[in-house]
Scaffold this active site. Structure first.
Site, PDB file in Angstrom:
ATOM      1  N   HIS A 119      44.182  30.731  15.998  1.00 43.57           N
ATOM      2  CA  HIS A 119      45.464  31.055  16.616  1.00 43.57           C
ATOM      3  C   HIS A 119      46.132  32.232  15.913  1.00 43.57           C
ATOM      4  O   HIS A 119      46.106  32.318  14.693  1.00 43.57           O
ATOM      5  CB  HIS A 119      46.386  29.832  16.529  1.00 43.57           C
ATOM      6  CG  HIS A 119      47.682  30.011  17.238  1.00 43.57           C
ATOM      7  ND1 HIS A 119      47.788  30.004  18.613  1.00 43.57           N
ATOM      8  CD2 HIS A 119      48.933  30.236  16.759  1.00 43.57           C
ATOM      9  CE1 HIS A 119      49.055  30.182  18.951  1.00 43.57           C
ATOM     10  NE2 HIS A 119      49.769  30.335  17.838  1.00 43.57           N
ATOM     11  N   LYS A 168      25.924  53.050  30.255  1.00 43.04           N
ATOM     12  CA  LYS A 168      26.991  52.428  31.050  1.00 43.04           C
ATOM     13  C   LYS A 168      28.081  51.881  30.153  1.00 43.04           C
ATOM     14  O   LYS A 168      29.272  52.071  30.412  1.00 43.04           O
ATOM     15  CB  LYS A 168      26.408  51.313  31.908  1.00 43.04           C
ATOM     16  CG  LYS A 168      27.447  50.551  32.727  1.00 43.04           C
ATOM     17  CD  LYS A 168      26.921  49.206  33.182  1.00 43.04           C
ATOM     18  CE  LYS A 168      26.731  48.264  32.014  1.00 43.04           C
ATOM     19  NZ  LYS A 168      26.148  46.953  32.424  1.00 43.04           N
ATOM     20  N   GLU A 204      30.865  47.391  38.509  1.00 40.69           N
ATOM     21  CA  GLU A 204      31.135  48.015  37.207  1.00 40.69           C
ATOM     22  C   GLU A 204      31.483  49.493  37.354  1.00 40.69           C
ATOM     23  O   GLU A 204      32.444  49.971  36.736  1.00 40.69           O
ATOM     24  CB  GLU A 204      29.920  47.850  36.291  1.00 40.69           C
ATOM     25  CG  GLU A 204      29.747  46.428  35.775  1.00 40.69           C
ATOM     26  CD  GLU A 204      28.514  46.245  34.930  1.00 40.69           C
ATOM     27  OE1 GLU A 204      28.493  45.304  34.115  1.00 40.69           O
ATOM     28  OE2 GLU A 204      27.557  47.041  35.067  1.00 40.69           O
ATOM     29  N   TYR A 223      26.735  43.744  40.450  1.00 38.87           N
ATOM     30  CA  TYR A 223      27.403  44.122  39.208  1.00 38.87           C
ATOM     31  C   TYR A 223      27.384  45.629  38.985  1.00 38.87           C
ATOM     32  O   TYR A 223      28.326  46.184  38.408  1.00 38.87           O
ATOM     33  CB  TYR A 223      26.794  43.373  38.013  1.00 38.87           C
ATOM     34  CG  TYR A 223      25.422  43.835  37.578  1.00 38.87           C
ATOM     35  CD1 TYR A 223      25.275  44.789  36.578  1.00 38.87           C
ATOM     36  CD2 TYR A 223      24.265  43.307  38.149  1.00 38.87           C
ATOM     37  CE1 TYR A 223      24.028  45.212  36.166  1.00 38.87           C
ATOM     38  CE2 TYR A 223      23.024  43.728  37.739  1.00 38.87           C
ATOM     39  CZ  TYR A 223      22.903  44.681  36.747  1.00 38.87           C
ATOM     40  OH  TYR A 223      21.661  45.102  36.347  1.00 38.87           O
TER      41      TYR A 223
END
Length: 459
Positions: free
Chosen positions: A448, A50, A180, A176
């Site tokens: 950052h 998957k 998905e 899910y």
């Protein structure tokens, strides 16, 4: 009494493999029986294939976004046969790898489905084996409702082996798996319709997670039909005709129909009736055409009502996740063969939904926290467009959320929808598991510029 083995494991999936190798490392004589490829659902028809499909489904968007950065990308076309074959080859490579791991650990691999004849005897084919302790780790299986025409549908088992890419795939199921695969197939270029009985997808997840995933799915062109039941599926010259419960909703014509309405513990044919192993009967999968679900009842040490028989993973009624099955299997082996009796914790288990947008979560949802702690709950959240999407001009959003107990300042839950959510929440999960406070998050210097820094800058 002398037995053939100290431990006999039925099922070579994630939990069974982990338990057998760990037990063998302590000197136990171990055998494991498997009637399919070694590796279980995760390796064969779950997490691994998957995730490879998820990666493949992202390329069209990457090609599109590249133009915003000045790249000229030519015509792109998916070779479906190459795609599916490559995934299958990787699955088989991993299966062989796990066989090698068993050999290295000294675990005997027996080909066939194990059936219990009594509390200490397992039959595989025409042979019988005795063991001091038996571990059941046979996992679960997809279930289909007994409804007209549903025999024309495929499950998550078969979707990895489709000979051709669906032009229009209809998916029923709000969990899910359905969510998905709706996103995967849309990313690969198929027309996708997802039908659910309820108003929202992903029951049990935080409401903001549910809403933001669904918002993203709509933006990506997935046709969402909510509060509807699929009444009938018929073969017609154009493909499959799907009729819904809402008479105002026109029948849908598609060439592929995926049933993703749930999974059930794979207890049939195990011979449990020949032992004292008790089952939990739970109609967890509700709706017309569904049979009652049965799971093996276990205590905190994965022990069943039959003293020497244990069970781990999806065959029980606990959290159905690969890392959980592995953890349960290792805890069992440590307790019974390693001289270190311990309980595997099912609290604060992180999980992800590999949808588009991706989501991940750990700890309590806002709803769960308010039910437990009431007005003491304080929510910190943010929603923004990540820097990556600025130049391509794409309207993609990321949502992050912390659930905090204001009395103790402890972070009870962390939730995210957006790129790399699983990678980011995995790190955040360590802090949540350790009992980190909001003050601890605030004191952490952010990286950052990154999306992840938002978890330590929310005020």
């Amino acid at each position: 009494m002398t037995y053939d083995y100290d431990l006999f494991v039925i099922g070579a999936g994630s939990g069974g493999l982990a338990a057998s190798k760990r037990a063998a490392s302590y000197g136990a004589k171990v055998a494991i029986a498997e009637n399919d490829l070694v590796g279980g659902t995760c390796v064969i028809r779950g997490c691994i294939p998957k995730k490879l499909m998820v990666y493949g489904s992202h390329f069209p968007a990457l090609f599109r976004d590249a133009a915003g950065y000045g790249w000229k990308v030519g015509e792109a076309e998916l070779n479906w046969e190459h795609f599916i074959t490559s995934i299958d080859n990787e699955v088989r490579r991993l299966s062989q790898l796990h066989i090698g791991f068993l050999e290295k650990a000294g675990v005997a691999l027996i080909s066939g489905r194990g059936k219990l004849l009594d509390p200490h005897t397992v039959e595989v084919g025409d042979k019988k084996y005795t063991a001091d302790k038996i571990l059941i780790a046979v996992g679960g299986r997809p279930v289909k409702p007994d409804m007209p025409g549903f025999e024309h549908g495929i499950t998550s088992n078969e979707i990895f082996h489709l000979k051709q890419q669906p032009k229009h795939i209809v998916i029923i199921g709000a969990g899910y798996i359905g969510t998905e695969f709706a996103c995967i197939m849309r990313g690969l270029g198929s027309e996708v319709t997802q039908i659910t009985r309820g108003e929202k997808i992903l029951k049990g997840f935080d409401e903001d997670v549910r809403d933001n995933i669904e918002e993203g799915m709509k933006k990506h062109g997935i046709n969402l039909i909510r509060k509807n039941i699929l009444k009938q599926v018929e073969k017609v010259p154009e493909g499959l005709k799907l009729t819904l419960s809402d008479e105002n909703q026109a029948p849908i014509i598609a060439d592929t129909f995926l049933v993703a309405t749930g999974r059930a513990p794979n207890v049939d044919g195990l011979g449990l009736e020949n032992t004292g192993v008790k089952l939990i009967v739970d109609a967890a999968i509700e709706g017309p055409g569904y049979s009652t679900m049965k799971a093996i009842a276990v205590n905190e040490y994965s022990q069943t009502s039959e003293e020497n028989i244990y069970a781990v993973g999806d065959v029980t009624d606990r959290i159905n996740l690969t890392p959980v099955a592995i953890g349960e299997g290792r805890a069992f082996a440590d307790s019974e063969f390693g001289g270190s009796r311990r309980v595997f914790s099912h609290e604060d288990v992180a999980t992800a939904i590999f949808s588009s947008p991706e989501a991940a979560t750990v700890g309590l949802t806002e709803e769960q926290a308010r039910a437990k702690y009431g007005e003491a709950i304080k929510i910190f959240s943010t929603k923004f467009r990540p820097m990556y999407y600025v130049l391509p001009g794409v309207d993609e959003k990321t949502m992050m959320k912390l659930v905090v107990d204001s009395k103790t300042d402890r972070v009870l839950g962390a939730h995210m929808v957006g790129d790399s959510a699983a990678e980011i929440i995995q790190g955040v999960a360590i802090a949540v598991k350790m009992g980190a406070t909001k003050k601890d998050f605030d004191a952490t210097v952010g990286i950052h510029p990154s999306s992840a820094e938002e978890f330590v800058t929310m005020r």
